[in-house]
Design an enzyme around this catalytic site. Structure first.
Site, mmCIF file in Angstrom:
data_model
loop_
_atom_site.group_PDB
_atom_site.id
_atom_site.type_symbol
_atom_site.label_atom_id
_atom_site.label_comp_id
_atom_site.label_asym_id
_atom_site.label_seq_id
_atom_site.Cartn_x
_atom_site.Cartn_y
_atom_site.Cartn_z
ATOM 1 N N CYS A 138 5.796 6.178 1.935
ATOM 2 C CA CYS A 138 4.473 5.590 2.245
ATOM 3 C C CYS A 138 3.571 5.561 1.012
ATOM 4 C CB CYS A 138 3.766 6.340 3.388
ATOM 5 S SG CYS A 138 4.626 6.186 4.943
ATOM 6 N N ALA A 139 4.177 5.409 -0.139
ATOM 7 C CA ALA A 139 3.418 5.271 -1.387
ATOM 8 C C ALA A 139 4.185 4.259 -2.237
ATOM 9 C CB ALA A 139 3.296 6.626 -2.087
#
Ligand SMILES: Cc1ncc(COP(=O)(O)O)c(C=O)c1O
Length: 461
Positions: free
Chosen positions: A384-385
């Site tokens: 999620c980055a």
């Protein structure tokens, strides 16, 4: 330029003897899982950055309270009163844990994502937002219609401050602005210079929110010392996986904003108007943004975790974690095929979150083999980055090869990464097993066949 007293670079000798604190008791420490190759082993939970196991103490506190569970803020009965007291005491415990200013509000949410979305919904009109591209999507994405400036990835903590200073320099200091920054990266584990970034933000009339999802479980967080305006974190990463999170900080923007959720609990008075509509008077306290029946168990569990960590002492917890970090990094350094992902370099202070790629290996295949053949739970992917991991990998992720197919030729780096993460409940054996497994997989290959199912590698049988 570290903000954190205990955040010196790690060395193996930091904690070479058993005088280092023992891991804190967590649930699941005796759980065994089957291996594809036969037999069972105790599960090595090395995915704390996603969700940490519950502290035994948190579980015990919740179990002791559960029979007394009652409605909060609305019941006349004894258990309702007791539950309401516990709920409000939990607010005070969290405020103390975060060393908040007396005027700060502590609002209970579902998670860090929820907390940052709440703050985003409370931004004053015309607010500018400044956020590094290296952030978790929870910090990168919630800003809606605000004018967002995405800042390039810095390569040193000092550069982060320079980049922010440059971005803020041209703005009108009278207009509202918010900087959003992580305390510890969920990809590299590296600590960010929060105090210095807060000073830069304030010097230009901006406010700052600290995403402490990965910091609070590993380091003391002092709102006053760091001089941040808000802090957000999640219970499930702080050993309290019962569905609650926290947004704590300045009351003014929050008091002036529309309630995050409209409903009972947020409203002080509701009356019909003569024209047939309704007039609502909203609370100006934390209740304004906590409409509906609150998750008292989740909130109480966070307070319990805060107390447990404070009582265990962050100095000892940090020392023990530094010892584990040093072990993992030293072990991985001995495997030439492994490349650790880092923005700030080897000497950067960090928490127990380490991402890496293995030359010639599909990361999903590697993570599947760690699980199926060694009983080790890590995470693979982009965490999620996406912008940060792409920057660190130096390429756009593409579809990875079938995991059952021959592995990529040496020299090709897998386009996802593997993340190992640990914390207060991690015994040495887990990280030792992990390092040994990495070494063995790289030197001897997987013992089992794997196939791709729904984009993930799974054992073929
Ligand atoms: C740095 C960081 N911020 C925010 C989040 C979002 O946390 P949650 O999923 O609990 O909302 C995460 C989760 O991994 C994170 O690592």
């Amino acid at each position: 330029m570290s903000t954190y007293p205990n955040a010196a670079a790690t060395t193996v000798s930091d904690c070479a003897d058993p005088a280092c604190t023992a891991p804190l008791p967590v649930l699941g420490r005796d759980v065994t899982v089957p291996l594809v190759t036969g037999g069972e082993v105790t599960y090595a939970a090395l995915d704390y950055a996603a969700s940490a196991p519950a502290l035994q103490r948190v579980w015990d506190d919740v179990a002791a309270y559960a029979p007394y569970y009652g409605s909060v803020h609305r019941g006349a009965g004894y258990l309702s009163q007791l539950s309401t007291d516990l709920f409000e005491q939990s607010r005070a415990t969290v405020a103390e844990f975060l060393d908040c200013r007396p005027s700060d509000q502590v609002i209970f949410t579902r998670s860090t994502t929820d907390s940052l979305n709440l703050l985003a919904a409370a931004l004053p009109a015309g607010c500018q937002v400044f956020v590094f591209e290296t952030e978790h999507h929870a910090s990168l994405l919630p800003w809606g219609d605000a004018q967002v400036t995405y800042l390039d990835a810095p390569r040193t903590p000092a550069q982060a401050v320079e980049i922010l200073e440059r971005a803020l320099a041209g703005r009108d200091p009278q207009g509202p602005a918010l900087v959003c920054v992580t305390g510890a990266s969920n990809v590299t584990g590296e600590l960010w210079p929060v105090k210095e970034l807060a000073a830069a933000a304030h010097a230009h009339g901006a406010r700052i929110v600290l995403d402490a999802a990965q910091l609070a479980p590993h380091h003391p967080v002092s709102v006053q010392e760091l001089d941040v305006d808000w802090v957000a974190f999640s219970g499930h990463k702080l050993y309290a996986p019962f569905g609650s999170g926290v947004l704590a900080g300045r009351a003014d923007w929050l008091q002036q904003a529309e309630p995050y959720l409209a409903g009972g609990g947020a409203s002080r008075k509701v009356a019909r108007r003569e024209d047939g509509g309704v007039d609502v008077e909203w609370h100006t306290t934390a209740a304004r943004h906590e409409a509906g029946s609150p998750n008292v168990i989740g909130v109480y569990s966070i307070a319990s975790a805060c107390k447990a960590l404070a009582e265990a002492g962050f100095e000892d917890l940090v020392a023990r974690e530094r010892h584990l970090i040093a072990k993992v990094r030293a072990g991985l350094a001995q495997v030439p095929a492994v490349r650790i992902l880092s923005l700030f370099g080897d000497d950067a202070p960090r928490v127990g979150v380490i991402s890496f790629v293995v030359e010639g290996w599909n990361s999903s295949h590697f993570a599947a083999a760690l699980s199926a053949e060694y009983g080790i739970g890590v995470r693979d992917g982009l965490f999620c980055a996406h912008p940060l991991v792409r920057t660190l990998l130096g390429s756009e992720p593409q579809a990875q090869g079938e995991c059952g197919a021959p592995e990529a030729a040496p020299g090709d780096l897998s386009l996802n990464a593997i993340r190992v993460s640990f914390g207060a409940g991690t015994p040495d054996e887990h990280v030792d097993r992990f390092v040994g497994a990495v070494r063995e997989l790289v030197s001897s290959g997987a013992k089992w066949q794997y196939r791709t199912e729904d984009g993930r590698c799974v054992p073929a049988v």
